[in-house]
Design a protein around this motif. Structure first.
Motif, short mmCIF file in Angstrom:
data_model
loop_
_atom_site.label_atom_id
_atom_site.label_comp_id
_atom_site.label_asym_id
_atom_site.label_seq_id
_atom_site.Cartn_x
_atom_site.Cartn_y
_atom_site.Cartn_z
N SER A 215 2.85 10.03 -4.23
CA SER A 215 2.64 11.61 -4.48
C SER A 215 2.52 12.12 -3.05
N ASN A 216 1.44 12.72 -2.53
CA ASN A 216 1.32 13.07 -1.19
C ASN A 216 0.31 12.47 -0.49
N LEU A 217 0.06 11.20 -0.55
CA LEU A 217 -0.92 10.37 -0.18
C LEU A 217 -0.05 9.42 0.86
N MET A 218 -1.15 9.03 1.89
CA MET A 218 -0.53 8.01 2.98
C MET A 218 -1.02 6.56 2.51
N ILE A 219 0.02 5.84 2.02
CA ILE A 219 -0.34 4.60 1.00
C ILE A 219 0.10 3.68 2.24
N GLY A 220 0.81 3.55 3.33
CA GLY A 220 0.97 2.56 4.19
C GLY A 220 0.26 2.61 5.38
N MET A 221 -0.64 3.45 5.72
CA MET A 221 -1.57 3.60 6.86
C MET A 221 -2.12 2.38 7.20
N SER A 222 -2.32 2.32 8.63
CA SER A 222 -3.08 1.15 9.01
C SER A 222 -4.19 1.62 9.12
N VAL A 223 -5.15 0.57 8.43
CA VAL A 223 -6.58 0.70 8.44
C VAL A 223 -7.24 -0.15 9.10
N THR A 224 -7.77 0.73 10.49
CA THR A 224 -8.18 0.06 11.64
C THR A 224 -9.65 0.28 12.01
N ASN A 225 -10.25 1.14 11.17
CA ASN A 225 -11.68 1.43 11.44
C ASN A 225 -12.45 1.95 10.45
N GLU A 226 -13.83 2.02 10.06
CA GLU A 226 -14.50 2.21 9.24
C GLU A 226 -14.17 3.73 8.57
N LYS A 227 -13.75 4.78 9.14
CA LYS A 227 -13.32 6.08 8.82
C LYS A 227 -11.88 5.77 8.00
N LEU A 228 -10.95 5.09 8.28
CA LEU A 228 -9.67 4.63 7.64
C LEU A 228 -10.12 3.83 6.43
N ARG A 229 -11.19 3.05 6.61
CA ARG A 229 -11.38 1.98 5.42
C ARG A 229 -11.78 2.96 4.22
N GLU A 230 -12.59 4.09 4.52
CA GLU A 230 -13.23 4.85 3.63
C GLU A 230 -11.95 5.86 3.00
N ARG A 231 -11.13 6.10 3.90
CA ARG A 231 -9.77 6.77 3.38
C ARG A 231 -9.23 6.26 2.46
N ALA A 232 -8.82 4.94 2.97
CA ALA A 232 -8.23 3.95 1.84
C ALA A 232 -8.62 3.84 0.45
N VAL A 233 -10.05 3.96 0.29
CA VAL A 233 -10.77 4.01 -0.96
C VAL A 233 -10.38 5.28 -1.67
N ALA A 234 -10.44 6.45 -0.90
CA ALA A 234 -10.25 7.75 -1.27
C ALA A 234 -8.78 7.78 -1.87
N VAL A 235 -7.91 7.16 -1.27
CA VAL A 235 -6.50 7.30 -1.51
C VAL A 235 -6.38 6.47 -3.03
N VAL A 236 -7.04 5.30 -2.92
CA VAL A 236 -6.92 4.52 -4.18
C VAL A 236 -7.23 5.37 -5.29
N ARG A 237 -8.29 6.09 -5.23
CA ARG A 237 -9.23 6.74 -6.44
C ARG A 237 -8.51 7.71 -6.85
N ALA A 238 -7.88 8.64 -5.74
CA ALA A 238 -6.98 9.85 -5.85
C ALA A 238 -5.68 9.33 -6.61
N ALA A 239 -5.06 8.48 -6.35
CA ALA A 239 -3.72 7.98 -7.11
C ALA A 239 -3.89 7.55 -8.30
N THR A 240 -4.99 6.78 -8.60
CA THR A 240 -5.44 6.01 -9.85
C THR A 240 -6.18 6.81 -10.88
N GLY A 241 -6.99 7.68 -10.28
CA GLY A 241 -8.22 8.25 -11.18
C GLY A 241 -9.10 7.27 -11.45
N ARG A 242 -9.23 6.19 -10.88
CA ARG A 242 -10.26 5.21 -10.94
C ARG A 242 -11.52 5.74 -10.25
N ASP A 243 -12.51 5.03 -10.69
CA ASP A 243 -13.96 5.11 -9.72
C ASP A 243 -14.01 4.29 -8.49
N GLU A 244 -15.09 4.52 -7.73
CA GLU A 244 -15.29 4.02 -6.37
C GLU A 244 -15.08 2.55 -6.56
#
Length: 295
Positions: A215-244
């Motif tokens: 879609s328009n989501l960064m799915i290959g980003m390098s998760v190297t800190n807490e901010k990016l770990r939370e962004r990864a969760v947000a990406v998965v939720r946005a792409a799938t519609g699943r809960d946290e």
């Protein structure tokens, strides 16, 4: 000697030093807006370059950026952001700058006239690669020599020039016709803006074609800190519609790999099966398609 458009005086800013600050800013920004339009006019040529680069990468080749001065620094910026944004291997995209890291941060070390360096820096290029030269003037000796060496070694070549009549030869030319700068000759301004927009568009569209975007989501980003770990969760939720909770569980099972987590949730598969499908299919969409229609 003919004055190149990027070196000509701009009639819209002849009174730049006498203007009130706000009006001076407005004139400068107006010129930058025109730079973006210059990129828009070049979109057909940029699209051809994306397709050429995609074909090279798909066949196992590499992408090289070559530039000096402000143009080269923008190329380095774009190249270095591709790994954290899209997760591509650092060896896949290389930015070459005359004088290397030291010259990159110290503009007093100016080697843009060195054709010898241009040829030397491209000594490892092969016919499988694509070399993209970036130059506001269309005449930078370092870039000219680098593209010449690349052609000699059989690589495909692309040139981005802010001069409509570049003297540098390349297999494919992208002209960003930005015209004269608000401050005469300062190509960090309008030419720099156009170059950054063009490179950002080129690399992002290329990575989308390579399956590094869902879609328009960064799915290959390098998760190297807490901010990016939370962004990864947000990406998965946005792409799938699943809960946290589901997103966190999928990421945990996938070892933090966003793409594997997406395939697992979208394909209703286990992490191991998702990883195998992704490795075979090459992209999230193609991998998910393998699980559709299962009984």
């Amino acid at each position: 000697m003919t004055t190149r458009p990027t070196e000509a005086r701009n009639p819209a800013t002849l009174d730049l030093d006498t203007l009130p600050t706000r009006e001076a800013l407005a004139r400068i920004v107006d010129e930058d807006a025109a730079a973006v339009e210059a990129v828009r006019a070049a979109l057909p040529a940029i699209a051809e370059a994306v397709q050429l680069a995609d074909a090279k990468l798909a066949a196992g080749g590499r992408l090289h950026y070559v530039g000096a001065g402000a143009s080269g620094r923008l190329a380095v910026l774009d190249a270095t952001e591709l790994t954290p944004t899209f997760g591509v291997d650092r060896s896949l995209v290389t930015a070459h700058f005359p004088g290397g890291a030291a010259a990159l941060v110290d503009s007093a070390l100016d080697f843009e006239d060195s054709g010898d360096l241009g040829a030397e820096d491209l000594r490892d290029v092969t016919g499988a690669d694509l070399v993209l030269g970036i130059t506001a003037s269309g005449a930078t000796p370092y870039v000219a020599a680098a593209l010449g060496e690349a052609r000699r070694r059989g690589a495909s070549t692309v040139l981005i020039s802010c001069s409509p009549d570049p003297v540098i030869e390349a297999g494919h030319v992208i002209v960003l016709d930005t015209g004269p700068e608000a401050l005469t000759g300062s190509t960090r301004l309008k030419a720099g803006t156009a170059t950054k927009v063009a490179l950002n568009a080129f690399s992002t569209a290329l990575m989308a074609r390579r399956g590094r975007v869902y879609s328009n989501l960064m799915i290959g980003m390098s998760v190297t800190n807490e901010k990016l770990r939370e962004r990864a969760v947000a990406v998965v939720r946005a792409a799938t519609g699943r809960d946290e909770a589901a997103a966190r569980a999928a990421l945990r099972d996938a070892g933090g790999d966003i793409e594997v987590a997406l395939v697992a949730l979208l394909g209703d598969a286990g992490a191991d099966d998702a990883r195998a499908a992704l490795a075979e299919a090459g992209s999230v969409r193609a991998a998910v398609a393998r699980f559709e229609g299962r009984a």
